[in-house]
Design an enzyme around this catalytic site. Structure first.
Site, PDB file in Angstrom:
ATOM      1  N   GLY A   1      -8.069   9.618   8.824  1.00 25.76           N
ATOM      2  CA  GLY A   1      -8.430   9.821  10.223  1.00 25.76           C
ATOM      3  C   GLY A   1      -9.440  10.926  10.467  1.00 25.76           C
TER       4      GLY A   1
ATOM      5  N   ASN B   1      -9.752   2.232   8.975  1.00 29.99           N
ATOM      6  CA  ASN B   1      -9.086   1.876  10.225  1.00 29.99           C
ATOM      7  C   ASN B   1      -9.727   2.598  11.419  1.00 29.99           C
ATOM      8  OD1 ASN B   1      -5.583   1.408  11.093  1.00 29.99           O
ATOM      9  ND2 ASN B   1      -7.299   1.497  12.447  1.00 29.99           N
TER      10      ASN B   1
ATOM     11  N   LYS C   1       0.880  -1.174   0.000  1.00 24.75           N
ATOM     12  CA  LYS C   1       0.000   0.000   0.000  1.00 24.75           C
ATOM     13  C   LYS C   1       0.911   1.216   0.000  1.00 24.75           C
ATOM     14  CE  LYS C   1      -3.276   2.632   2.643  1.00 24.75           C
ATOM     15  NZ  LYS C   1      -3.686   2.982   4.006  1.00 24.75           N
TER      16      LYS C   1
END
Lengths: 65, 276
Positions: free
Chosen positions: B172, B221, B111
């Site tokens: 995030g 995530n 990635k």
């Protein structure tokens, strides 16, 4: 000889990257290495000579996103 | 006695996803960072049904050997491993990290992240293309973290990438799909190319929206790791991703600007005969 290991300056009496990994206690560990920003494969660590002021990175698996 | 009707579960009939020759059923890829504990990470991965998890490399202390413990745990999950180059700000750092990851994780998958800016974690698109080309030439299967920019996606495909991973919004941030139009355009332009939304997904509805749009998978995530109950949130994301994919395969209705009655008007009481 003075080198920088994982960002920390250290003084150590070794000739090769393989010796460094062994003396620093990484024997058998799941690690990868780089010297001065260049990848050094496991099979060539023993033949990779270290020089004064070399920057060595020793990394291992960690959580990632 | 009549036979019971067979219940068709369309959510389970979605086509598998093939990434660099590897076929997976789950269209949810999971990051492994920021969980409260390894146990909760394990539970969340199990609840998500994810078959691909992302990992990274960090400096190892010989005394702690944290990497070995983490690796032993991740290996036990039986998932495909997708190492990342997170934290790399130059092409050189990303390439060296990828080479180290290939040796440690024994996979050609990477990635690829080349970060341009610390605050936004926006990818350095020029560096990304350059690194992708070099890594592809050196036998890597590159999963590039990019934006929805169409011209960059073209360059990544030309560089040999067989998967493209545009962000939904900054890593995030949890803001979902920041540029709906751009993402739709990218999907339309690459109808048969695996496209995975990577980063910025904050809620299951964001995942469902991207999947309804036709994106092939979701990589996330923080939205699960930082949930009050990560395992339950992982289950919610799994359901949302499947629902979105099933809806896409079923074919969404076209939107209209004006109302269109769902109940037939013909035969409405009190209407004039010539209206019906």
């Amino acid at each position: 000889m003075k080198i920088v290991l994982n960002g920390e300056p250290i003084e150590i009496n070794v000739t090769t990257l393989g010796e460094l990994c062994s003396i620093e206690g990484y024997g058998g560990a799941k690690i990868a290495t780089a010297v001065n920003g260049e990848f050094v494969a496991e099979r060539t660590r023993a033949a990779t000579r270290l020089s004064e002021a070399d920057r060595v990175e020793i990394v291992a698996p960690r959580q990632g996103g | 006695m009549l036979d019971k009707p067979k219940i068709h579960n369309p959510a389970q009939s979605s086509a598998p996803l093939t990434l660099y020759g590897t076929e997976v059923r789950s269209r949810l890829l999971l990051g492994t960072a920021r969980y409260p504990s390894p146990d909760i990470l394990r539970q969340a991965i199990a609840a998500s049904g994810a078959q691909i998890v992302t990992v990274s490399l960090r400096r190892e202390s010989a005394r702690a050997r944290s990497g070995q413990k983490f690796w032993d745990m991740i290996k036990g999950l039986g998932c495909h491993i997708l190492p990342n180059t997170a934290g790399c700000f130059t092409v050189k750092e990303a390439i060296t990290t990828a080479e180290m990851a290939r040796e440690v994780f024994e996979t050609s998958w990477i990635k690829l992240e080349v970060i341009a800016n610390e605050d936004t974690l926006q990818p350095d698109l020029l560096g990304l293309v350059q690194a992708a080309r070099t890594l592809t030439e050196n036998g890597f299967d590159v999963f590039p973290y990019t934006t929805e920019d169409l011209s960059v996606a073209e360059k990544l495909a030309e560089a040999g990438c067989k998967v493209i991973m545009p962000w939904g919004s900054p890593i995030g941030s949890g803001k979902g799909l920041n540029n709906n139009f751009g993402l739709r355009t990218l999907r339309s332009y690459f109808p048969d190319f695996p496209l995975i939304i990577d980063a910025g997904i904050g809620a299951p509805s964001h995942a469902a929206e991207a999947m309804e749009m036709g994106y092939d998978a979701i990589l996330l995530n923080t939205a699960i790791a930082k949930a009050g109950d990560p395992a339950r949130m992982a289950a919610a994301f799994s359901e949302a991703t499947r629902a979105g994919r099933t809806a896409y395969e079923a074919g969404l209705m076209e939107q209209r600007d004006m109302a269109s009655p769902s109940t037939p008007l013909a035969g409405t009481a009190f209407s004039a005969l010539n209206d019906s």
